[in-house]
Design a protein around this motif. Structure first.
Motif, PDB file in Angstrom:
ATOM      1  N   TRP A 377      -0.073   4.904  -0.604  1.00  0.00           N
ATOM      2  CA  TRP A 377      -0.423   5.069   0.808  1.00  0.00           C
ATOM      3  C   TRP A 377       0.350   6.258   1.359  1.00  0.00           C
ATOM      4  O   TRP A 377       1.589   6.299   1.268  1.00  0.00           O
ATOM      5  CB  TRP A 377      -0.050   3.830   1.619  1.00  0.00           C
ATOM      6  CG  TRP A 377      -0.773   2.583   1.233  1.00  0.00           C
ATOM      7  CD1 TRP A 377      -1.943   2.105   1.745  1.00  0.00           C
ATOM      8  CD2 TRP A 377      -0.364   1.632   0.238  1.00  0.00           C
ATOM      9  NE1 TRP A 377      -2.288   0.935   1.143  1.00  0.00           N
ATOM     10  CE2 TRP A 377      -1.339   0.604   0.206  1.00  0.00           C
ATOM     11  CE3 TRP A 377       0.724   1.540  -0.629  1.00  0.00           C
ATOM     12  CZ2 TRP A 377      -1.260  -0.478  -0.641  1.00  0.00           C
ATOM     13  CZ3 TRP A 377       0.803   0.464  -1.489  1.00  0.00           C
ATOM     14  CH2 TRP A 377      -0.179  -0.533  -1.493  1.00  0.00           C
ATOM     15  N   TYR A 383      -3.749   4.028   9.564  1.00  0.00           N
ATOM     16  CA  TYR A 383      -4.065   2.746   8.927  1.00  0.00           C
ATOM     17  C   TYR A 383      -3.167   2.523   7.716  1.00  0.00           C
ATOM     18  O   TYR A 383      -2.785   1.380   7.412  1.00  0.00           O
ATOM     19  CB  TYR A 383      -5.538   2.698   8.534  1.00  0.00           C
ATOM     20  CG  TYR A 383      -5.900   3.494   7.317  1.00  0.00           C
ATOM     21  CD1 TYR A 383      -5.835   2.935   6.038  1.00  0.00           C
ATOM     22  CD2 TYR A 383      -6.296   4.818   7.435  1.00  0.00           C
ATOM     23  CE1 TYR A 383      -6.170   3.671   4.926  1.00  0.00           C
ATOM     24  CE2 TYR A 383      -6.629   5.563   6.323  1.00  0.00           C
ATOM     25  CZ  TYR A 383      -6.563   4.988   5.059  1.00  0.00           C
ATOM     26  OH  TYR A 383      -6.876   5.727   3.959  1.00  0.00           O
ATOM     27  N   ALA A 384      -2.820   3.600   7.013  1.00  0.00           N
ATOM     28  CA  ALA A 384      -1.931   3.464   5.864  1.00  0.00           C
ATOM     29  C   ALA A 384      -0.520   3.102   6.316  1.00  0.00           C
ATOM     30  O   ALA A 384       0.150   2.266   5.686  1.00  0.00           O
ATOM     31  CB  ALA A 384      -1.906   4.763   5.062  1.00  0.00           C
ATOM     32  N   THR A 386       0.258   1.423   8.942  1.00  0.00           N
ATOM     33  CA  THR A 386       0.232   0.003   9.326  1.00  0.00           C
ATOM     34  C   THR A 386       0.379  -0.878   8.097  1.00  0.00           C
ATOM     35  O   THR A 386       1.133  -1.867   8.095  1.00  0.00           O
ATOM     36  CB  THR A 386      -1.082  -0.321  10.057  1.00  0.00           C
ATOM     37  OG1 THR A 386      -1.195   0.500  11.218  1.00  0.00           O
ATOM     38  CG2 THR A 386      -1.120  -1.777  10.469  1.00  0.00           C
ATOM     39  N   GLU A 387      -0.330  -0.549   7.018  1.00  0.00           N
ATOM     40  CA  GLU A 387      -0.245  -1.315   5.778  1.00  0.00           C
ATOM     41  C   GLU A 387       1.162  -1.235   5.188  1.00  0.00           C
ATOM     42  O   GLU A 387       1.702  -2.237   4.701  1.00  0.00           O
ATOM     43  CB  GLU A 387      -1.274  -0.790   4.775  1.00  0.00           C
ATOM     44  CG  GLU A 387      -1.301  -1.506   3.445  1.00  0.00           C
ATOM     45  CD  GLU A 387      -1.887  -2.908   3.528  1.00  0.00           C
ATOM     46  OE1 GLU A 387      -1.737  -3.675   2.570  1.00  0.00           O
ATOM     47  OE2 GLU A 387      -2.506  -3.227   4.584  1.00  0.00           O
ATOM     48  N   THR A 390       3.559  -3.454   7.008  1.00  0.00           N
ATOM     49  CA  THR A 390       3.319  -4.866   6.713  1.00  0.00           C
ATOM     50  C   THR A 390       3.948  -5.258   5.377  1.00  0.00           C
ATOM     51  O   THR A 390       4.519  -6.349   5.239  1.00  0.00           O
ATOM     52  CB  THR A 390       1.806  -5.141   6.689  1.00  0.00           C
ATOM     53  OG1 THR A 390       1.244  -4.769   7.946  1.00  0.00           O
ATOM     54  CG2 THR A 390       1.530  -6.610   6.406  1.00  0.00           C
ATOM     55  N   ARG A 391       3.864  -4.355   4.388  1.00  0.00           N
ATOM     56  CA  ARG A 391       4.341  -4.671   3.035  1.00  0.00           C
ATOM     57  C   ARG A 391       5.611  -3.901   2.685  1.00  0.00           C
ATOM     58  O   ARG A 391       5.896  -3.674   1.521  1.00  0.00           O
ATOM     59  CB  ARG A 391       3.241  -4.305   2.034  1.00  0.00           C
ATOM     60  CG  ARG A 391       1.912  -4.952   2.312  1.00  0.00           C
ATOM     61  CD  ARG A 391       0.869  -4.504   1.313  1.00  0.00           C
ATOM     62  NE  ARG A 391       1.317  -4.707  -0.069  1.00  0.00           N
ATOM     63  CZ  ARG A 391       0.599  -4.357  -1.141  1.00  0.00           C
ATOM     64  NH1 ARG A 391      -0.586  -3.791  -0.982  1.00  0.00           N
ATOM     65  NH2 ARG A 391       1.066  -4.571  -2.349  1.00  0.00           N
ATOM     66  N   GLU A 436       3.127   1.051  -4.700  1.00  0.00           N
ATOM     67  CA  GLU A 436       3.434  -0.332  -5.064  1.00  0.00           C
ATOM     68  C   GLU A 436       4.546  -0.357  -6.106  1.00  0.00           C
ATOM     69  O   GLU A 436       4.674   0.526  -6.945  1.00  0.00           O
ATOM     70  CB  GLU A 436       2.194  -1.033  -5.606  1.00  0.00           C
ATOM     71  CG  GLU A 436       1.704  -0.520  -6.957  1.00  0.00           C
ATOM     72  CD  GLU A 436       0.613  -1.380  -7.546  1.00  0.00           C
ATOM     73  OE1 GLU A 436       0.727  -2.621  -7.461  1.00  0.00           O
ATOM     74  OE2 GLU A 436      -0.354  -0.822  -8.083  1.00  0.00           O
TER      75      GLU A 436
END
Length: 857
Positions: A377, A383-384, A386-387, A390-391, A436
């Motif tokens: 991301w 939007y990235a 935000t992701e 979150t993670r 990730e």
């Protein structure tokens, strides 16, 4: 199937590096505890060897790599270079030995076929993206890529962009991908290396070591060879020549010995038949790139770039760079030289671009991306971001543009550090990319307690082949120090593993490289010796001879210190030796004038072997010069040279007062210099490189002779025999003198042997005659110094030696003759220093006349 002890040992549930049992994919053992078929021949060999046998093979491999001098320089050493190799500061950075695990990683033919297909597609995709971004820029115009990711990247080099409307040619000729296999068994790309990817040379070196350690297993496993890859690479480089020559001149442009991968640069230059050059060796004249040699300028057709793009042209890119070639980009625009990889290709390696590759593959290639990237991301998209927030605790965050930025494992941070770092990312989201956190697969390796599962990361190489690409069947596996694959980079050290790809069949490999058709002109010299290399070889020769002379003087003093030197003869000999050492820079004048039994003199002598003293500094100089000249030596020569220098370091006394150890060290230095001189004489062709090296030896030996004999002349008279004995001893001419004249020591005979005898390799005349021969054979024999200048230095000594050739010489006349001889010797020494300066101006610095600037110039 019968379960072996190895099978139980490699059970997935016993992997110490895993966060949880069974989470990591096991390369050797299936989820049902069955050894995969392509591993079984190797395990049979390992079982036969046992733990002791495998450890013994590992030690053999370590010794072999040490003898070969396989290193990867420390990356974060103060003063050492960054990725581009830009920061240059002596001495050479610390060389880290290359660590190779004796247990390889095995991949089946079926799964390798998938990797191969995916990497070829990926290379085509990255090349197409680069062609667009350095050409029409449709990807930006059609909003396929955010402009910030391109214009904000330091590796987007605007000067390299083609704006004449002509299509951009291939930009990515050589590419490397770092792969990691996740717990689901799928290989993913964790990084794309598109600048000047390292690892191909190390992979081939690993394979050659493994063929010696586990040659039988290599054959039983039917492992695909790596040599064909380098033949493809060599053929592609030849095809890049703009003039379409059958036999183009290819050079490998390196930042120099301060770069972390300098060993590989030398290795690749040999393997690919390229000339190793630095930026200072190249110049642009009349729109073409030339290599500066002693014989003049010779055109260059193709440059294999190991230098980061932004450093390649000081005129158009970075004005503060001294590593590149002025005008290189203009020569590229005019199609006068080929460069691999194209300048600016580093842009495609930005970590943030991995987030856009699936869509780009569909747009540019019309294909689904076969080999996925690790989930990525770019925080510059809302939007990235935000992701990512979150993670956040599950991710690894790194710089959006640079692969060499140290990644941050968010889960390893404290609460306060995590909050601070998140605020930092929110403040400048476009500078960061999140990926990730993946648990890498494990493969068996030799650990501290024997065989154990180890996490691995693969670096696989790809090279262009016409309009397509070929993949190296294997590559380099890295074992990260932790379970984090992001930490498994070459710069950060660690253990390396060979990668074996099992072949489907034993069919021959076909290379689509055209053979040379034009007739080659026969020649007895390469004619491509760079001035810089000649300078290094010259000083290497001088340093080797300086070490020999210093060791002989020190040994002569130490051998007298360990005995009783109460007699008048002993005191005279020590005085002569002290003066000679002072003239050679081994003692200061105050210590040389002190009594031989004084604490001042003894202390200075016993410190002479310390690394900070002249002899230690000379050894450092030999190591540095040998390292930067390594590409001029064969593999056997380098192996022996590396061994000799290593032995010197080991035998250097730890304690300054250990006279016995110092004597042994002196013997070791003399043996090493004799072995180096013999090796160079027997294994170097008689070209310009050898001539400069031998010229340096002869000049330094000539200086040593003038200084040591001059010191002996200070005590001629009643102590003549002592002075003669010392002069013969340190010049290694005692045996020759005794065979000719027996035991009697007379001035004329001694001086004739040491100064005028052209058959004595330790005589001044021998050195001057050899130097004259070298100068007359150099490409420009009319440039100063000339051979006649060297021969003229012996003329004053012929008359002086004749004056000593009488039965009885009065004391006053002996003193006068001694003074005249000493003056002639000192003048000859000064003349030799002047010859050295002239040589440097004519061949190394290319400055013919010294100039001064400022007032009065």
């Amino acid at each position: 199937m019968m379960n072996s002890p190895l099978q139980a040992k490699f059970s997935p549930t016993t992997t110490p590096a895993r966060p949880a049992p069974g989470e990591a994919y096991d390369e050797m053992v299936t989820g049902q505890g069955v050894i995969r078929p392509h591993w079984q021949p190797l395990l049979a060999t390992l079982s036969e060897l046992g733990a002791a046998g495998l450890s013994e093979r590992a030690e053999r491999g370590r010794q072999y790599l040490e003898d070969e001098g396989v290193t990867y320089n420390l990356y974060e050493l103060p003063g050492s270079p960054g990725p581009s190799g830009a920061a240059i500061a002596p001495p050479l950075p610390e060389q880290r030995p290359w660590r190779l695990d004796p247990v390889p990683v095995l991949l089946s033919a079926e799964e390798w076929a998938g990797i191969e297909t995916g990497l070829i597609q990926r290379a085509r995709l990255l090349d197409a993206m680069l062609r667009d971004l350095y050409g029409p820029m449709d990807l930006l115009l059609r909003h396929r890529l955010p402009p910030a990711l391109v214009y904000g990247h330091r590796d987007f080099l605007r000067a390299a962009r083609r704006t004449d409307g002509k299509p951009q040619g291939r930009m990515l000729q050589h590419y490397a991908a770092e792969l990691v296999r996740g717990p689901d068994g799928i290989w993913r790309v964790i990084a794309d290396r598109t600048q000047a990817p390292a690892g191909a040379g190390y992979a081939l070196q690993n394979r050659r070591v493994m063929s010696r350690l586990l040659g039988q297993a290599l054959r039983q496993c039917r492992v695909r060879p790596l040599n064909a890859y380098f033949e493809y690479w060599q053929a592609d480089l030849a095809a890049r020549a703009p003039q379409q020559s059958d036999n183009p001149r290819v050079v490998l442009l390196t930042p120099g010995p301060y770069n972390e991968a300098y060993f590989e640069h030398i290795y690749l230059a040999r393997e690919l038949g390229a000339t190793l050059v630095e930026g200072a060796d190249l110049t642009m004249r009349d729109g073409r790139i030339f290599i500066k040699t002693l014989a003049g300028l010779e055109p260059v057709d193709v440059i294999l770039r190991r230098l980061d793009g932004e450093w390649c042209d000081p005129l158009e890119l970075r004005a503060d760079s001294t590593l590149g070639v002025v005008g290189l980009l203009q020569a590229l625009r005019d199609n006068q030289v080929g460069v691999s990889n194209a300048i600016g290709s580093g842009l495609a390696g930005a970590p943030a671009l991995q987030a856009f590759l699936p869509k780009l593959s569909e747009h540019l290639l019309g294909e689904t991306l076969a080999l996925p990237s690790i989930a990525t991301w770019w925080c510059g998209q809302s939007y990235a971001m935000t992701e990512v927030q979150t993670r956040f605790d599950e991710l690894v965050v790194r710089g959006a543009y640079g692969l060499n930025d140290r990644p941050v494992v968010v889960g390893s941070l404290s609460d306060a550090e995590r909050a601070s770092f998140l605020a930092q990312v929110r403040a400048r989201p476009g500078d960061y990319v999140a990926q990730e956190r993946i648990v890498p697969s494990v493969s068996p390796g030799l650990g501290d307690k024997g065989l154990e599962p180890q996490p691995i990361l693969l670096r696989v190489q790809v090279v262009a082949d016409g309009e397509d690409y070929v993949v190296m069947p294997g590559g380099l596996a890295r074992v990260p120090s932790s379970n984090d694959p992001f930490a498994a980079t070459l710069q950060r050290g660690g253990v390396n593993k060979d990668v074996w790809v099992v072949a489907k069949d034993q069919g021959p490999t076909v290379i689509r490289g055209a053979a040379t058709r034009q007739r080659l002109a026969l020649r007895r010299s390469s004619g491509t010796l760079q001035s810089r290399v000649a300078d290094d070889l010259y000083w290497l020769g001088r340093s080797v001879e300086r070490l020999d002379g210093g060791a002989r003087l020190l040994r002569a003093v130490l051998s007298r210190l360990v005995g009783e030197f109460s007699s008048a003869r002993d005191l005279v000999e020590m005085a002569v030796l002290a003066r000679a050492m002072a003239r050679c820079g081994l003692l200061d004048q105050k210590a040389a004038a002190a009594p031989p039994d004084s604490a001042l003199f003894v202390g200075a002598i016993t410190r002479a072997c310390a690394p900070s003293q002249l002899l230690g500094q000379t050894i450092d100089g030999i190591e540095r010069l040998a390292a930067v000249s390594r590409h001029r030596f064969s593999a056997d020569m380098w192996r022996m040279l590396n061994h000799l220098l290593g032995e010197l370091r080991i035998s250097q006394p730890a304690a300054a007062g250990d006279v016995d150890a110092m004597l042994e060290f002196c013997d070791q230095m003399i043996r090493a210099t004799a072995a180096i001189a013999g090796m160079l004489a027997e294994h170097m062709t008689r070209g310009s490189g050898w001539r400069f090296l031998d010229f340096g030896r002869r000049l330094e030996r000539g200086v040593f002779i003038t200084r040591s004999v001059s010191a002996a002349t200070t005590v001629l008279g009643q102590s003549s025999e002592s002075a003669f004995r010392v002069a013969l001893e340190v010049s290694d001419s005692t045996l020759t003198y005794r065979r000719r004249y027996r035991a009697a020591l007379q001035a004329a005979a001694v001086f004739d042997l040491l100064l005028l005898d052209g058959s004595n390799p330790h005589a001044l005349a021998f050195q001057l005659q050899t130097m004259a021969q070298h100068l007359d054979a150099l490409p420009n024999p009319d440039a100063p110094p000339r051979g006649a200048d060297c021969l003229a230095l012996t003329k004053p000594f012929a008359d002086l030696v004749a004056r000593f050739d009488r039965d009885d010489i009065p004391r006053d006349e002996m003193a006068q003759l001694s003074t005249r001889l000493r003056g002639s010797l000192d003048a000859a020494c000064d003349a030799l220093m002047d010859i050295s300066d002239q040589l440097s101006r004519s061949y190394f610095s290319h400055v013919q006349v010294a100039r001064s600037f400022g007032f009065g110039s």
